[in-house]
Design a protein around this motif. Structure first.
Motif, PDB file in Angstrom:
ATOM      1  N   LYS A 128       3.855  -5.411  -0.190  1.00 57.23           N
ATOM      2  CA  LYS A 128       4.457  -5.951  -1.414  1.00 57.23           C
ATOM      3  C   LYS A 128       3.649  -5.600  -2.664  1.00 57.23           C
ATOM      4  CE  LYS A 128       6.707  -9.787   1.014  1.00 57.23           C
ATOM      5  NZ  LYS A 128       6.855 -11.264   1.123  1.00 57.23           N
ATOM      6  N   SER A 129       2.735  -4.670  -2.506  1.00 58.10           N
ATOM      7  CA  SER A 129       1.874  -4.280  -3.628  1.00 58.10           C
ATOM      8  C   SER A 129       2.501  -3.172  -4.462  1.00 58.10           C
ATOM      9  CB  SER A 129       0.525  -3.776  -3.092  1.00 58.10           C
ATOM     10  OG  SER A 129      -0.131  -4.752  -2.346  1.00 58.10           O
ATOM     11  N   TRP A 130       1.927  -2.944  -5.639  1.00 61.01           N
ATOM     12  CA  TRP A 130       2.128  -1.711  -6.372  1.00 61.01           C
ATOM     13  C   TRP A 130       1.279  -0.639  -5.685  1.00 61.01           C
ATOM     14  CZ3 TRP A 130       4.475  -1.038 -11.448  1.00 61.01           C
ATOM     15  CH2 TRP A 130       5.081  -2.192 -11.936  1.00 61.01           C
ATOM     16  N   ALA A 131       1.553   0.617  -5.979  1.00 59.21           N
ATOM     17  CA  ALA A 131       0.746   1.681  -5.380  1.00 59.21           C
ATOM     18  C   ALA A 131       0.602   2.856  -6.338  1.00 59.21           C
ATOM     19  CB  ALA A 131       1.362   2.168  -4.078  1.00 59.21           C
ATOM     20  N   ILE A 132      -0.539   3.530  -6.231  1.00 64.01           N
ATOM     21  CA  ILE A 132      -0.760   4.807  -6.919  1.00 64.01           C
ATOM     22  C   ILE A 132      -1.042   5.847  -5.849  1.00 64.01           C
ATOM     23  CG2 ILE A 132      -2.248   6.132  -8.447  1.00 64.01           C
ATOM     24  CD1 ILE A 132      -2.885   3.639  -9.937  1.00 64.01           C
ATOM     25  N   LEU A 133      -0.260   6.901  -5.859  1.00 63.73           N
ATOM     26  CA  LEU A 133      -0.536   8.074  -5.023  1.00 63.73           C
ATOM     27  C   LEU A 133      -0.958   9.196  -5.967  1.00 63.73           C
ATOM     28  CD1 LEU A 133       1.645   9.478  -2.116  1.00 63.73           C
ATOM     29  CD2 LEU A 133       0.449  10.962  -3.699  1.00 63.73           C
ATOM     30  N   PHE A 134      -2.163   9.723  -5.761  1.00 65.77           N
ATOM     31  CA  PHE A 134      -2.595  10.826  -6.616  1.00 65.77           C
ATOM     32  C   PHE A 134      -3.114  11.971  -5.747  1.00 65.77           C
ATOM     33  CE2 PHE A 134      -6.353   8.285  -6.005  1.00 65.77           C
ATOM     34  CZ  PHE A 134      -7.454   9.130  -6.100  1.00 65.77           C
ATOM     35  N   SER A 135      -2.675  13.171  -6.092  1.00 64.67           N
ATOM     36  CA  SER A 135      -3.031  14.347  -5.300  1.00 64.67           C
ATOM     37  C   SER A 135      -4.114  15.146  -6.011  1.00 64.67           C
ATOM     38  CB  SER A 135      -1.800  15.234  -5.088  1.00 64.67           C
ATOM     39  OG  SER A 135      -1.314  15.691  -6.336  1.00 64.67           O
TER      40      SER A 135
ATOM     41  N   GLY B 222       6.385   0.854  -7.735  1.00 66.41           N
ATOM     42  CA  GLY B 222       6.446  -0.600  -7.823  1.00 66.41           C
ATOM     43  C   GLY B 222       6.648  -1.251  -6.467  1.00 66.41           C
ATOM     44  N   PRO B 223       6.502  -2.568  -6.392  1.00 68.09           N
ATOM     45  CA  PRO B 223       6.712  -3.284  -5.125  1.00 68.09           C
ATOM     46  C   PRO B 223       8.119  -3.100  -4.568  1.00 68.09           C
ATOM     47  CG  PRO B 223       5.650  -4.698  -6.742  1.00 68.09           C
ATOM     48  CD  PRO B 223       6.089  -3.470  -7.474  1.00 68.09           C
ATOM     49  N   ASP B 224       9.072  -2.725  -5.431  1.00 64.51           N
ATOM     50  CA  ASP B 224      10.430  -2.451  -4.974  1.00 64.51           C
ATOM     51  C   ASP B 224      10.566  -1.050  -4.390  1.00 64.51           C
ATOM     52  OD1 ASP B 224      10.168  -0.952  -7.277  1.00 64.51           O
ATOM     53  OD2 ASP B 224      11.875  -1.825  -8.323  1.00 64.51           O
TER      54      ASP B 224
END
Length: 220
Positions: free
Chosen positions: A29-36, A134-136
């Protein structure tokens, strides 16, 4: 290929330094950052991942999980992580996972390849992409830097503050906004709604056109 803002982010499965993950399950249920980043044991990437190490408490405050990606394998990621910690002056367990994408499956799916940067085999490397989800599970922001330009993760924190504020309040954040700064009332908010939504008041900046669209208010 790629993904547009507002679309659901792919629920990919991938090997990482913490084992195989399904992305949506890992997010919870968190936000997330994916960075390459283009490759392991490269100079700019080492500074970036080191900066993220130091900012982990700030991401946690904002309920944001962080995950990195590179084309190299998991063993390489684990070996490299020791250099990153040494450079950043941190120790202990590496606090966020790094995805392995040797066949460029994710890089292609998410539109992250940099055709100008290639490995020894002539395969394109991943660019410096940033995705905030986002959490969604929908994409809220994407950035794409070339391999030669390092990112500013303090700016990314600022963006997260804006995204989280504007997700629930009827405001936008102006140029250079930081936490606690004045916000702008959305154009969709009607005049008769202002006293209820913004009890601290709204300041209208006069402009030559005579239109009252520059409406400022204290951060809700």
């Amino acid at each position: 290929m790629g993904i547009n803002l507002g679309e659901e982010f792919p629920n990919f499965q991938a090997p990482t330094t913490i084992g195989d993950i399904h992305f949506h399950d890992w997010m919870g249920k968190s936000w997330a950052i994916l960075f390459s980043h283009p490759a392991d044991f490269t100079p700019v990437c080492t500074t970036e991942l080191g900066r993220v190490l130091k900012l982990i408490p700030e991401f946690k405050k904002r309920n944001v999980k962080v995950i990195a990606l590179s084309c190299d394998d998991v063993k390489s990621h684990n070996d490299w992580s020791k250099d990153i910690q040494d450079f950043s002056g941190t120790s202990g367990n590496f606090p966020y996972p790094i995805i392995s994408d040797p066949k460029r499956d994710l890089a292609v799916q998410l539109g992250m390849l940099d055709p100008a940067e290639k490995d020894a085999a002539g395969l394109p490397l991943t660019a410096r992409a940033v995705f905030i989800i986002g959490p969604d599970k929908k994409l809220k922001l994407s950035l794409l830097y070339p391999a030669t330009t390092g990112r500013n993760f303090d700016e990314i924190l600022r963006v997260i503050d804006s995204l989280q504020l504007t997700a629930t309040k009827k405001v936008a954040t102006p140029e250079g906004w930081v936490q606690g700064g004045k916000c702008m009332v959305l154009p969709s908010v009607k005049q008769d709604e202002l006293p209820t939504l913004f009890p601290k008041g709204v300041e209208v900046r006069a402009v030559p056109s005579g239109k009252s669209y520059l409406r400022f208010t204290e951060q809700p």
